[in-house]
Scaffold this motif. Structure first.
Motif, PDB file in Angstrom:
ATOM      1  N   MET A 101       2.357  -2.172  -5.981  1.00  0.00           N
ATOM      2  CA  MET A 101       1.919  -1.327  -4.864  1.00  0.00           C
ATOM      3  C   MET A 101       1.795  -2.172  -3.599  1.00  0.00           C
ATOM      4  O   MET A 101       1.486  -3.366  -3.676  1.00  0.00           O
ATOM      5  N   PRO A 102       2.023  -1.590  -2.422  1.00  0.00           N
ATOM      6  CA  PRO A 102       1.832  -2.342  -1.177  1.00  0.00           C
ATOM      7  C   PRO A 102       0.403  -2.829  -1.024  1.00  0.00           C
ATOM      8  O   PRO A 102      -0.532  -2.205  -1.528  1.00  0.00           O
ATOM      9  N   LYS A 103       0.228  -3.930  -0.308  1.00  0.00           N
ATOM     10  CA  LYS A 103      -1.112  -4.487  -0.106  1.00  0.00           C
ATOM     11  C   LYS A 103      -2.037  -3.515   0.613  1.00  0.00           C
ATOM     12  O   LYS A 103      -3.260  -3.587   0.461  1.00  0.00           O
ATOM     13  N   SER A 104      -1.466  -2.619   1.391  1.00  0.00           N
ATOM     14  CA  SER A 104      -2.263  -1.681   2.184  1.00  0.00           C
ATOM     15  C   SER A 104      -2.701  -0.443   1.407  1.00  0.00           C
ATOM     16  O   SER A 104      -3.377   0.432   1.952  1.00  0.00           O
ATOM     17  N   THR A 105      -2.342  -0.354   0.133  1.00  0.00           N
ATOM     18  CA  THR A 105      -2.698   0.824  -0.670  1.00  0.00           C
ATOM     19  C   THR A 105      -4.215   0.984  -0.747  1.00  0.00           C
ATOM     20  O   THR A 105      -4.930   0.021  -1.028  1.00  0.00           O
ATOM     21  N   PRO A 106      -4.732   2.181  -0.483  1.00  0.00           N
ATOM     22  CA  PRO A 106      -6.183   2.401  -0.570  1.00  0.00           C
ATOM     23  C   PRO A 106      -6.734   2.030  -1.939  1.00  0.00           C
ATOM     24  O   PRO A 106      -6.089   2.252  -2.966  1.00  0.00           O
ATOM     25  N   ILE A 107      -7.936   1.467  -1.941  1.00  0.00           N
ATOM     26  CA  ILE A 107      -8.585   1.028  -3.175  1.00  0.00           C
ATOM     27  C   ILE A 107      -8.672   2.162  -4.196  1.00  0.00           C
ATOM     28  O   ILE A 107      -8.496   1.955  -5.406  1.00  0.00           O
ATOM     29  N   ALA A 108      -8.925   3.379  -3.738  1.00  0.00           N
ATOM     30  CA  ALA A 108      -9.060   4.515  -4.649  1.00  0.00           C
ATOM     31  C   ALA A 108      -7.788   4.728  -5.463  1.00  0.00           C
ATOM     32  O   ALA A 108      -7.852   5.033  -6.664  1.00  0.00           O
ATOM     33  N   ALA A 124       1.799  -6.268  -3.518  1.00  0.00           N
ATOM     34  CA  ALA A 124       2.811  -7.135  -2.901  1.00  0.00           C
ATOM     35  C   ALA A 124       3.472  -6.437  -1.724  1.00  0.00           C
ATOM     36  O   ALA A 124       3.823  -5.257  -1.814  1.00  0.00           O
ATOM     37  N   GLY A 125       3.619  -7.156  -0.635  1.00  0.00           N
ATOM     38  CA  GLY A 125       4.338  -6.623   0.520  1.00  0.00           C
ATOM     39  C   GLY A 125       3.495  -5.722   1.389  1.00  0.00           C
ATOM     40  O   GLY A 125       2.435  -5.233   0.982  1.00  0.00           O
ATOM     41  N   GLN A 185      11.168  -4.563  -3.861  1.00  0.00           N
ATOM     42  CA  GLN A 185      11.882  -5.806  -4.141  1.00  0.00           C
ATOM     43  C   GLN A 185      11.096  -6.684  -5.115  1.00  0.00           C
ATOM     44  O   GLN A 185      11.670  -7.320  -5.998  1.00  0.00           O
ATOM     45  N   GLU A 186       9.781  -6.699  -4.969  1.00  0.00           N
ATOM     46  CA  GLU A 186       8.930  -7.470  -5.888  1.00  0.00           C
ATOM     47  C   GLU A 186       9.003  -6.871  -7.293  1.00  0.00           C
ATOM     48  O   GLU A 186       9.022  -7.599  -8.295  1.00  0.00           O
TER      49      GLU A 186
END
Length: 400
Positions: free
Chosen positions: A97-104, A119-120, A128-129
């Protein structure tokens, strides 16, 4: 892929997901002029239709003895679908999941049993990861939409609709990558060519609409919509091909229409629906589709809306429907002026929810102020009546 693949997928899913029946809506039938029904996949396991395609793909892999290790990249519903399905089938899943994904969303995905790798900064980077980890783990990558088994799983919605409502005239479906629309349209058209299937995209993410009307695979450079679940600039090539073969029409809706529909669903149906899930109903209610007098099923594809985002959508919906309005008033900055204005607003049965003074604008006289107000009213007509009455009293009003 053929109809048997979708029917076999339905058998695999039986007992493993919720049996969400098609339900009629008197409210929306009256508003739209058609006999309107809802397929509420927002009430599905994991809160989205995505679990259907993920489970069918993984179950088929298990039947064939091909893998026990799967990987996917997703910031939303696909992640939770793959995680839930892998847990149920005794497989191990890794979700990138992207680093910006909400914690929830991260917590929900982990809660179903998957390992999560952040990642990313965007989907492309985490994709890509995921491909890199796939090679390291010798895992099977589970694509969110451009895969026949995933499409067959999503197509089980059409299988259920045709059983619940055999005389359905039209099915309206949200589209992002196209897996849901491809599966539903394939099954519906092959079982009963009379059924019209209409796809809906957000105006700010219309790659499939463009592909459909050009009859050629098309991508967009960027997406811009509150409907993050269908905010896809590169739809599936397999899905677009199936859509071009089986779908009757593609339309778009804007973010204001989507936000207003989310609010209507909360108020009238007590349904929490994410922006992408509300796109189908938004198209019907805003006259994007000719469905008068027909039996129409709108697929509400998901309900995973962030709690922190709900108030923004509700706010937007209130403004779009004329329930909230903003305006500014030029008035004298003297004692009693504000009391007089607020009294008139009270008499009109409107409610002030925000007020701000501006005494320093350059073109103001020393004894003047500009008042910025946000007001809650019952309807657009009520708001127009309020403004008309204030202007009759001599107030200089500008809408914001």
């Amino acid at each position: 892929m053929d109809c048997k693949d979708i029917e076999q997928a339905a058998q695999r899913l039986m007992g493993n997901i919720h049996n969400v029946k098609v339900t009629s809506s008197r409210t929306f039938s009256q508003m739209s002029g058609c006999d309107l029904y809802l397929k509420c996949e927002n009430r599905q396991k994991t809160g989205s239709f995505k679990v259907r395609g993920a489970f069918n793909k993984l179950a088929k892999l298990k039947e064939e003895g091909k893998t026990t290790e799967v990987i996917a990249s997703s910031a939303g519903n696909h992640a939770q679908g793959v995680s839930y399905a892998s847990s149920l089938l005794g497989m191990h899943a890794t979700i990138v999941m992207p680093k910006s994904t909400p914690i929830a969303k991260v917590s929900a995905t982990q809660g179903y049993g998957a390992d999560v790798v952040l990642a990313g900064d965007c989907y492309d980077e985490c994709y890509q990861e995921a491909l890199k980890l796939q090679k390291e783990k010798n895992a099977t990558f589970i694509h969110p939409f451009d895969d026949e088994d995933v499409i067959a799983g999503q197509g089980t919605i059409a299988y259920e609709i045709c059983h619940d409502l055999p005389n359905v005239d039209m099915i309206v479906v949200p589209a992002g990558g196209g897996g849901l629309l491809a599966g539903i349209s394939y099954y519906a058209k092959h079982i009963n060519p009379r059924i019209k299937v209409i796809g809906v995209q957000a105006e700010g993410a219309s790659a499939i609409v463009q592909s459909f009307h050009k009859k050629a695979y098309t991508t967009t450079d960027h997406v811009n919509t509150i409907a993050d679940g269908i905010a896809v600039n590169q739809p599936g090539k397999l899905t677009v091909d199936l859509i071009n073969q089986n779908v009757d029409d593609m339309v778009t809706v804007n973010d204001n229409d989507i936000a207003s529909t989310i609010l209507l669903l909360l108020e009238r149906e007590k349904q929490v629906v994410e922006p992408s899930g509300a796109a189908s109903l938004a198209a019907v209610l805003n006259g994007k589709i000719d469905c008068k007098g027909k039996r129409v099923v709108c697929v509400l594809s998901g309900g995973n809306i962030d709690v922190s985002f709900i108030h923004k959508v509700v706010e937007k919906g209130l403004v779009t429907r004329g329930r909230n309005m903003k305006f500014k008033v030029l008035m004298l900055d003297v004692p009693g002026a504000l009391e007089h204005l607020t009294h008139l607003i009270t008499v009109a049965n409107a409610n002030i929810i925000q007020i701000q003074y501006d005494r320093i604008q350059a073109d103001l006289n020393l004894n003047e102020t500009i008042l910025h107000l946000a007001v809650e009213v019952r309807s657009k007509e009520h708001g127009e009546s309020l403004i008309k009455s204030l202007r009759k009293k001599g107030y200089d009003i500008t809408m914001e």
